[in-house]
Structure formats: structure tokens, C-alpha cells
Design a protein around this motif. Structure first.
Motif, mmCIF file in Angstrom:
data_model
loop_
_atom_site.group_PDB
_atom_site.id
_atom_site.type_symbol
_atom_site.label_atom_id
_atom_site.label_comp_id
_atom_site.label_asym_id
_atom_site.label_seq_id
_atom_site.Cartn_x
_atom_site.Cartn_y
_atom_site.Cartn_z
ATOM 1 N N ARG A 102 -25.542 55.787 -39.876
ATOM 2 C CA ARG A 102 -25.100 54.544 -39.236
ATOM 3 C C ARG A 102 -26.283 53.626 -38.953
ATOM 4 N NH1 ARG A 102 -21.991 58.044 -36.009
ATOM 5 N NH2 ARG A 102 -23.240 57.544 -34.172
ATOM 6 N N ALA A 103 -27.362 54.204 -38.420
ATOM 7 C CA ALA A 103 -28.550 53.396 -38.130
ATOM 8 C C ALA A 103 -29.171 52.857 -39.415
ATOM 9 C CB ALA A 103 -29.576 54.230 -37.357
ATOM 10 N N LEU A 104 -29.183 53.685 -40.470
ATOM 11 C CA LEU A 104 -29.754 53.253 -41.746
ATOM 12 C C LEU A 104 -28.945 52.109 -42.346
ATOM 13 C CD1 LEU A 104 -31.914 53.744 -43.887
ATOM 14 C CD2 LEU A 104 -30.414 55.466 -44.915
ATOM 15 N N LEU A 140 -25.897 55.676 -51.420
ATOM 16 C CA LEU A 140 -24.455 55.935 -51.486
ATOM 17 C C LEU A 140 -23.895 56.114 -50.084
ATOM 18 C CD1 LEU A 140 -21.835 56.606 -52.992
ATOM 19 C CD2 LEU A 140 -22.665 58.964 -53.233
ATOM 20 N N LEU A 141 -24.607 56.865 -49.239
ATOM 21 C CA LEU A 141 -24.141 57.086 -47.870
ATOM 22 C C LEU A 141 -24.082 55.778 -47.084
ATOM 23 C CD1 LEU A 141 -26.088 60.345 -46.938
ATOM 24 C CD2 LEU A 141 -23.637 60.129 -47.385
ATOM 25 N N THR A 142 -25.118 54.959 -47.204
ATOM 26 C CA THR A 142 -25.123 53.701 -46.442
ATOM 27 C C THR A 142 -24.060 52.738 -46.960
ATOM 28 O OG1 THR A 142 -26.923 52.881 -47.854
ATOM 29 C CG2 THR A 142 -27.538 53.879 -45.762
ATOM 30 N N ALA A 143 -23.784 52.759 -48.272
ATOM 31 C CA ALA A 143 -22.728 51.891 -48.812
ATOM 32 C C ALA A 143 -21.367 52.300 -48.262
ATOM 33 C CB ALA A 143 -22.730 51.959 -50.340
ATOM 34 N N ILE A 144 -21.122 53.607 -48.171
ATOM 35 C CA ILE A 144 -19.848 54.091 -47.625
ATOM 36 C C ILE A 144 -19.779 53.797 -46.127
ATOM 37 C CG2 ILE A 144 -18.448 56.138 -47.186
ATOM 38 C CD1 ILE A 144 -19.580 57.322 -49.778
#
Length: 322
Positions: A102-104, A140-144
Motif C-alpha cells: 500500500r505504501a509503495l 504487479l503488486l502496486t498496479a493491483i
């Protein structure tokens, strides 16, 4: 002379670079009078920055407050924070993976392109010496995570457990980290139901889907919902057992990807898990090594009896009576 807003940012940056500043030093750095510095300090306080007056020589110090105000980072600091968050998102620091994502997502939303390239270059040239599972691309994680935050639909190619490929459309709700893998919980539009997707099997399509109004979540405890979805639902047989041991004791031996443990009282708990065969389910629960009772599936009771008989016979044949 700097405009007021620019001067406030400059003043904040100075206060963050050193513990103590005299009013005279700040006035010289900003090219203003000491009176203007006092007014600007008052404005920062109104914005929530805890600027304290220092004793003795008239001066100022940026302290800790009840809330975290926005921080100003220089280029090197921003890169360091982004790399640290990406590393933590990969599970290197247990318990903060989801918070790190979330922070990223917030940081990368405002990260200049030149710094984003530096972060990616540093990350790609870093090789962790670990036997953990292959990591998930933080991008990928930050896009989701951003799609979850902004209520934007996702379109993606998905590879199922059996290798079958399909195209999915979903309203993303939450990312959940199991300790080994990342999962997305979302509303599957075509199937009109909540689904759990393994992120390492997803390949996002661009652009994102349309904005949506968030639905009520399927459970107040998303970690428990995800645990049930990945440890029981995909299997042919869903087992429900009462184990005669405290839930905390049993949970230390059963990761959330293998079963869900729910306390009944101080001495017993419920275990929910799944398997493709009755034999696998019987042997697995027996290996937990605590007394248990079977509730589901009912046919498991006969299978456990048959296995117990074979094991008893094997033990007798290995140690025949004299």
C-alpha cells in the motif's frame, strides 16, 4: 524572494535536514526576515507539522506529532524508501508485506520517472540469497493495489491450477499475503461471485476496466476468507474436525494455505481443510499429532478405520508375538 507556498516547502525541507535551527539561520537561508520565519512556522503548525521552539537561543526543531504529516524526500532518500518497500513487499520482513505494498503504491504514484528507473535498475541487479518461492514483481503488486484503492476493474489472463488459461474480469477488493504467496480477492464479473486469485498466475491487461462502486466484502476477516478459499474450496473433499488442543498450538503447525483453525474454547478448536482424496485428508490430519474428531466428510470415518486397521496389522507383522 520565494512565493509563500514554495517558501513553506523550502522551510520544511530545511527543518527535516537538521535537528535544530536558529531563527536567524532560517531567515538567511530563505532570504526573509525573522518575523516572516515565525509566521511561516505558524502556518506549518496549522498544517499539522509539530514545529517546536527550542530553549535558549530563539530557534526551531521539527518534532514528532500525533499524526504523520507529508514528508519531503530528496532523490536518494526516495529511491532508498522505494527499494526498501519493494523488498519488504516480497516478504523479507514478516508481517508488513501488505502494508508495504500500500505504501509503495502511494510512493510510486508520485515518483518521478528518473527515480523510477533508478529503483527498477537497482532492484533488477539485486539477487537475494534465499530458498524462498520466486518473488512477485512489485510493479504487479502496486498496479493491483492501486486498482483496489481507486475502485478500477482489472482485466487479466489467468492460469488455473491445472494449467488452463482464461481471460478474467474482476472488481479487485484486497491483496492478501499468506506468508508464502500473494492472493487477490475480488468479485469475478463473469461468474458473479467472489473469487481468490493467485497473483503469480495473473498477467494484467491494459488499460484497466471501468470504475465501479465497491460491494460489501464477503467476510469481515479477509485473511480467514482467503485461507478457506485456498485450503478447502479448491479440493474435492472438505474436512471439518474438532482438535483437542488450543487453537494457538495447532495454528503453529498449520499454515493458512493448508487449513483454517478456529478456537472453540481454551482447549479445543475447529480445523477446516481440504484434499483431493480421502486417504490424503486422513493421513494429513493424523500427522497433526493431537486427538481429533471427524465431522465432515462422513465417509472419512470409514476410511480412517480402514487405514488404522492396515497400520495395526503392519505393526503386528513387524513385531510378531513370541
Amino acid at each position: 524572494m520565494l512565493e509563500t507556498s514554495a517558501r513553506l516547502l523550502r522551510l520544511l525541507s530545511l527543518l527535516q535536514t537538521r535537528r535544530d535551527w536558529s531563527g536567524t539561520e532560517l531567515a538567511e537561508r530563505l532570504g526573509v526576515t525573522a518575523r516572516t520565519v515565525r509566521r511561516d512556522v505558524d502556518r506549518l503548525r496549522e498544517l499539522g507539522y509539530p514545529v517546536h521552539a527550542t530553549a535558549g537561543v530563539s530557534g526551531y526543531r521539527l518534532g514528532a506529532g500525533t499524526d504523520l504529516p507529508p514528508l519531503l524526500l530528496d532523490d536518494d532518500e526516495a529511491v532508498a524508501v522505494a527499494v526498501g518497500l519493494r523488498t519488504a513487499a516480497g516478504g523479507s520482513v514478516s508481517g508488513i508485506e501488505e502494508t508495504s505494498v500500500r505504501a509503495l503504491a502511494k510512493l510510486e504514484q508520485v515518483l518521478p520517472s528518473r527515480l523510477r528507473h533508478r529503483v527498477h535498475a537497482l532492484q533488477s541487479m539485486t539477487v537475494p540469497m534465499t530458498d524462498a518461492l520466486p518473488g512477485i514483481d512489485p510493479a504487479l503488486l502496486t498496479a493491483i493495489a492501486a486498482a483496489c484503492r481507486d475502485h478500477e476493474g482489472l482485466r487479466f489472463d489467468y492460469r488455473a491450477h491445472d494449467g488452463a488459461e482464461s481471460v478474467r474480469a474482476a472488481e479487485p477488493y484486497r491483496l492478501v499475503h499468506s506468508g508464502r504467496r500473494w492472493y487477490l480477492v475480488g468479485w469475478d464479473i463473469d461468474r458473479a461471485d467472489w473469487r481468490t486469485y493467485r497473483v503469480d498466475r495473473m498477467r494484467l491487461r491494459t488499460p484497466n476496466g471501468p470504475r465501479f462502486v465497491p460491494r460489501d466484502p464477503p467476510d469481515t476477516d479477509m485473511a480467514a476468507f482467503t485461507s478457506r478459499a485456498i485450503s478447502s474450496a479448491p479440493y474435492r473433499y472438505q474436512g471439518v474436525f474438532t482438535l483437542h488442543a488450543p487453537a494457538a498450538t495447532v495454528a503453529r503447525h498449520i499454515p493458512p494455505t493448508m487449513g483454517t483453525v478456529e478456537p472453540i474454547d481454551e482447549h479445543t478448536c475447529t480445523l477446516r481443510c481440504g484434499a483431493h482424496t480421502l486417504n490424503e485428508l486422513a493421513v494429513w490430519v493424523a500427522l497433526v499429532d493431537v486427538p481429533f474428531e471427524v465431522h465432515q466428510p462422513p465417509e472419512l470415518v470409514d476410511r480412517i478405520g480402514a487405514i488404522a486397521a492396515r497400520l495395526t496389522e503392519a505393526a503386528r507383522s513387524a513385531h510378531p508375538p513370541h
